[in-house]
Design a protein around this motif. Structure first.
Motif, mmCIF file in Angstrom:
data_model
loop_
_atom_site.group_PDB
_atom_site.id
_atom_site.type_symbol
_atom_site.label_atom_id
_atom_site.label_comp_id
_atom_site.label_asym_id
_atom_site.label_seq_id
_atom_site.Cartn_x
_atom_site.Cartn_y
_atom_site.Cartn_z
ATOM 1 N N ALA A 151 -3.815 -14.348 -5.349
ATOM 2 C CA ALA A 151 -4.184 -15.647 -5.919
ATOM 3 C C ALA A 151 -4.435 -15.550 -7.414
ATOM 4 C CB ALA A 151 -5.428 -16.181 -5.208
ATOM 5 N N LEU A 152 -4.176 -14.379 -7.995
ATOM 6 C CA LEU A 152 -4.536 -14.169 -9.403
ATOM 7 C C LEU A 152 -3.372 -14.415 -10.345
ATOM 8 C CD1 LEU A 152 -6.602 -10.862 -9.105
ATOM 9 C CD2 LEU A 152 -7.463 -13.186 -9.331
ATOM 10 N N ASP A 153 -3.711 -14.870 -11.549
ATOM 11 C CA ASP A 153 -2.700 -14.927 -12.605
ATOM 12 C C ASP A 153 -2.272 -13.495 -12.917
ATOM 13 O OD1 ASP A 153 -2.898 -17.638 -12.746
ATOM 14 O OD2 ASP A 153 -4.394 -17.619 -14.355
ATOM 15 N N PRO A 154 -0.987 -13.296 -13.265
ATOM 16 C CA PRO A 154 -0.448 -11.937 -13.435
ATOM 17 C C PRO A 154 -1.288 -11.056 -14.365
ATOM 18 C CG PRO A 154 1.308 -13.554 -13.604
ATOM 19 C CD PRO A 154 0.039 -14.326 -13.480
ATOM 20 N N GLU A 155 -1.817 -11.643 -15.452
ATOM 21 C CA GLU A 155 -2.508 -10.789 -16.419
ATOM 22 C C GLU A 155 -3.870 -10.332 -15.906
ATOM 23 O OE1 GLU A 155 -2.156 -14.006 -16.708
ATOM 24 O OE2 GLU A 155 -3.854 -14.955 -17.722
ATOM 25 N N LEU A 156 -4.337 -10.919 -14.780
ATOM 26 C CA LEU A 156 -5.656 -10.548 -14.259
ATOM 27 C C LEU A 156 -5.568 -9.533 -13.127
ATOM 28 C CD1 LEU A 156 -7.213 -14.129 -14.173
ATOM 29 C CD2 LEU A 156 -7.432 -12.412 -15.971
ATOM 30 N N VAL A 157 -4.334 -9.289 -12.658
ATOM 31 C CA VAL A 157 -4.142 -8.410 -11.506
ATOM 32 C C VAL A 157 -4.580 -6.979 -11.828
ATOM 33 C CG1 VAL A 157 -2.380 -7.361 -10.027
ATOM 34 C CG2 VAL A 157 -2.315 -9.813 -10.498
ATOM 35 N N GLY A 158 -4.258 -6.541 -13.046
ATOM 36 C CA GLY A 158 -4.494 -5.153 -13.420
ATOM 37 C C GLY A 158 -5.940 -4.703 -13.268
ATOM 38 N N ASP A 159 -6.881 -5.554 -13.714
ATOM 39 C CA ASP A 159 -8.296 -5.183 -13.644
ATOM 40 C C ASP A 159 -8.753 -4.941 -12.205
ATOM 41 O OD1 ASP A 159 -8.665 -5.274 -16.332
ATOM 42 O OD2 ASP A 159 -9.297 -7.383 -16.370
ATOM 43 N N VAL A 160 -8.253 -5.792 -11.305
ATOM 44 C CA VAL A 160 -8.654 -5.665 -9.899
ATOM 45 C C VAL A 160 -8.046 -4.388 -9.304
ATOM 46 C CG1 VAL A 160 -8.479 -6.709 -7.608
ATOM 47 C CG2 VAL A 160 -8.980 -8.139 -9.598
ATOM 48 N N LEU A 161 -6.762 -4.155 -9.597
ATOM 49 C CA LEU A 161 -6.111 -2.955 -9.055
ATOM 50 C C LEU A 161 -6.768 -1.687 -9.586
ATOM 51 C CD1 LEU A 161 -2.318 -3.893 -9.052
ATOM 52 C CD2 LEU A 161 -3.947 -3.941 -7.157
ATOM 53 N N LYS A 162 -7.212 -1.760 -10.831
ATOM 54 C CA LYS A 162 -7.866 -0.591 -11.435
ATOM 55 C C LYS A 162 -9.135 -0.231 -10.656
ATOM 56 C CE LYS A 162 -10.083 0.518 -15.686
ATOM 57 N NZ LYS A 162 -11.004 -0.415 -16.319
ATOM 58 N N VAL A 163 -9.921 -1.252 -10.345
ATOM 59 C CA VAL A 163 -11.146 -1.026 -9.560
ATOM 60 C C VAL A 163 -10.800 -0.428 -8.200
ATOM 61 C CG1 VAL A 163 -13.037 -2.194 -8.366
ATOM 62 C CG2 VAL A 163 -12.502 -2.793 -10.738
ATOM 63 N N MET A 164 -9.746 -0.950 -7.588
ATOM 64 C CA MET A 164 -9.359 -0.453 -6.267
ATOM 65 C C MET A 164 -8.890 1.003 -6.347
ATOM 66 S SD MET A 164 -7.431 -3.881 -4.915
ATOM 67 C CE MET A 164 -6.686 -3.103 -3.488
ATOM 68 N N LYS A 165 -8.177 1.338 -7.430
ATOM 69 C CA LYS A 165 -7.735 2.717 -7.610
ATOM 70 C C LYS A 165 -8.916 3.659 -7.731
ATOM 71 C CE LYS A 165 -3.446 2.218 -9.916
ATOM 72 N NZ LYS A 165 -2.718 2.181 -11.190
ATOM 73 N N GLU A 166 -9.903 3.233 -8.513
ATOM 74 C CA GLU A 166 -11.108 4.054 -8.684
ATOM 75 C C GLU A 166 -11.786 4.319 -7.344
ATOM 76 O OE1 GLU A 166 -12.126 2.314 -13.112
ATOM 77 O OE2 GLU A 166 -13.589 2.046 -11.487
ATOM 78 N N LEU A 167 -11.862 3.250 -6.549
ATOM 79 C CA LEU A 167 -12.471 3.376 -5.230
ATOM 80 C C LEU A 167 -11.730 4.402 -4.389
ATOM 81 C CD1 LEU A 167 -13.368 -0.089 -3.683
ATOM 82 C CD2 LEU A 167 -14.856 1.875 -4.035
ATOM 83 N N ALA A 168 -10.395 4.312 -4.431
ATOM 84 C CA ALA A 168 -9.569 5.241 -3.655
ATOM 85 C C ALA A 168 -9.827 6.676 -4.122
ATOM 86 C CB ALA A 168 -8.097 4.882 -3.804
ATOM 87 N N ASN A 169 -9.920 6.846 -5.438
ATOM 88 C CA ASN A 169 -10.151 8.190 -5.975
ATOM 89 C C ASN A 169 -11.512 8.748 -5.571
ATOM 90 O OD1 ASN A 169 -7.689 8.251 -7.192
ATOM 91 N ND2 ASN A 169 -8.440 7.448 -9.160
ATOM 92 N N GLU A 170 -12.472 7.831 -5.337
ATOM 93 C CA GLU A 170 -13.802 8.287 -4.919
ATOM 94 C C GLU A 170 -13.832 8.658 -3.445
ATOM 95 O OE1 GLU A 170 -16.541 5.201 -5.946
ATOM 96 O OE2 GLU A 170 -15.949 5.292 -8.060
ATOM 97 N N GLY A 171 -12.714 8.438 -2.752
ATOM 98 C CA GLY A 171 -12.657 8.861 -1.353
ATOM 99 C C GLY A 171 -12.984 7.776 -0.345
ATOM 100 N N MET A 172 -12.976 6.502 -0.800
ATOM 101 C CA MET A 172 -13.225 5.404 0.130
ATOM 102 C C MET A 172 -12.031 5.250 1.064
ATOM 103 S SD MET A 172 -14.990 2.857 1.292
ATOM 104 C CE MET A 172 -16.344 2.399 0.219
#
Lengths: 248, 244
Positions: free
Chosen positions: B170-191
């Motif tokens: 549901a996000l405008d294209p330029e806002l997608v990156g910030d959300v994906l970045k947070v999700m990547k960090e979570l994945a790296n933390e072992g979630m």
């Protein structure tokens, strides 16, 4: 300019002419005295009966309304049926008839109620039925995603309702519930007919001794308006308070 | 960690999930892709029981629900506490600030002390890059910011698994990156994460396993490299051609 008002007494046989209060200082004085001297008893009627009756009935009514709305929204069939029958009966019969059944009817089966109690029961049941539809509509107006978000952080039904859904539904229901409350204050005059000495009955009693029906009933109408007027201001403030998190 | 066995869900005559079985190990990131109507969102919603499966068995951590029998509301509520859900449409509580949104679960559900919950919420909002937006109401935030509050709100309950239902759709294209970045960090933390998404780049970079669903079935699964370069099934190939 002479203005004359023709008044007929009740039996209609005797004609009486009164000078208008504008042109006849004596008549003006008489009206003024009656109006002022009836203010205190009328205010007592309002303070001890009209206002408490309205507030107590409204509070009980809102609780009934919430329970009824939840019953109608629930998936438990028997609760739904009970709530539907209740709303249907109250909305489908005249308020005055309901009050008469409670006050004049119930003694026939051994239940005699104080006028104030009888009126409170009648008005509460009424507010409960009418407002239940307001509250049900308000709850239904909250998007399903809000329920899901509440559940997704581990809430149960009651927590979700109390913390997430109702606070949002309140805002939606403030205008129609304010309507209900203002109507209730005016409808409380019906309690005069089951002997509650609220404001309107006091006016009737005074008028029956001095025959100044027009004066007394106009005065009581103005007093009702004075009670109701600030409520629209309170409504605005409530709407603002509950809508502070919303985009204008 | 997660064990799904014979999971089915039907809406009336429509069978949306057909006998799904899946194992997910702790710390793994699973990305679910597939055409709309394939059942991927329903699968996610069955895991936190926003949809009650028609039959089947789900285990997360040490708790399990067997939907072949009647499952009580209390058991469902308990089971939900194991998962955090991030919605496509954020579903933030509009009458609460960002901070209050994140504190709500810990205070109401976990009965945490307000000061403890507040500290944790501040820390989580800082982590998703919103440390300066604590007292903003949702309407004052952009879609991307709202979605990151949504992630923080789910994390505040300290779930075993995070479920993402098309979090950037549901996000405008330029806002997608910030959300994906947070999700990547979570994945790296072992979630442990299960992500339904159309972000193929994210799938390639972050997923341990990609699952392709169609028509209520898991058609194919494997590591992202294999799925994206050498899919076995014709339907997977067809789908990937359409979106790439």
């Amino acid at each position: 300019m002479m203005v004359r008002i023709k008044l007929y007494q009740r039996n209609g046989s005797e004609k009486m002419y009164l000078n208008s209060i504008v042109t006849d200082p004596e008549a003006f004085q008489r009206y003024y005295d009656i109006a002022v001297s009836s203010l205190l008893p009328l205010a007592k009627g309002a303070l001890f009966y009209t206002i408490p009756l309205s507030i107590i009935s409204f509070i009980i009514g809102i609780v009934l309304a919430l329970l009824t709305a939840l019953a109608r929204l629930s998936s438990i069939k028997i609760l739904k049926v009970i709530a539907n029958v209740y709303v249907s009966i109250i909305r489908g019969t005249p308020l005055l008839v309901q009050l008469f059944i409670i006050f004049y009817g119930l003694p026939n089966v051994g239940i005699t109620l104080d006028p104030f109690i009888a009126a409170t029961i009648g008005f509460s049941l009424n507010v409960g039925a009418y407002s239940s539809e307001i509250i049900r509509g308000a709850i239904l107006s909250i998007p399903n995603g809000q329920w899901e978000a509440g559940y997704s952080i581990g809430m149960n039904y009651v927590q979700n309702l109390r913390r997430i859904i109702l606070p949002q539904a309140v805002r939606v229901s403030v205008p129609p519930l304010s309507n209900t409350f203002i109507s209730l204050i005016k409808d409380s005059s019906l309690a005069a007919l089951i002997l509650v000495t609220e404001m309107f009955r006091v006016a009737q009693q005074i008028a029956s001794t001095n025959y100044e029906f027009l004066l007394l009933y106009t005065e009581v109408a103005v007093l009702y308006w004075i009670i109701c007027f600030p409520l629209s201001l309170i409504q605005q403030r409530l709407e603002h308070h509950f809508g502070r998190h919303l985009k204008r | 960690m997660i064990s799904i066995n014979g999971l089915s869900k039907r809406f009336g005559d429509l069978e949306v999930l057909k006998n799904i079985s899946l194992e997910v190990d702790k710390g793994k990131v699973i990305v679910v892709i597939g055409p709309s109507g394939s059942g991927k969102t329903t699968l996610l919603r069955c895991l936190n029981v926003l949809e009650v499966p028609t039959s089947g068995f789900v285990q997360i951590s040490n708790k399990q629900l067997d939907f072949s029998n009647h499952v009580s509301k209390r058991d469902i509520t308990e089971f939900r506490k194991l998962t955090g859900m991030v919605f496509q449409s954020y579903n933030l509580f509009p009458h609460k600030t960002a901070l209050q949104n994140v504190m709500e679960g810990p205070i109401t559900v976990k009965k945490q002390d307000k000061s403890v919950a507040r500290k944790k919420a501040e820390q989580l909002l800082g982590k998703v890059g919103l440390g300066d937006k604590l007292d903003f109401y949702p309407f004052q935030l952009s879609g991307g910011q709202q979605q990151r509050v949504g992630i923080a709100r789910a994390l505040a309950m300290e779930p075993e698994v995070m479920l993402f239902d098309e979090p950037t759709s549901a996000l405008d294209p330029e806002l997608v990156g910030d959300v994906l970045k947070v999700m990547k960090e979570l994945a790296n933390e072992g979630m442990t994460m299960i992500v339904v998404t159309h972000e193929m780049k994210f799938a390639k970079e972050v997923a341990d396993e990609v699952i392709f669903m169609d028509g209520g079935y898991i058609v194919e699964k494997g590591d992202p490299k294999t799925i994206f370069t050498l899919p076995k099934e014709a339907r997977t190939k067809q789908f990937l051609q359409l979106i790439q």
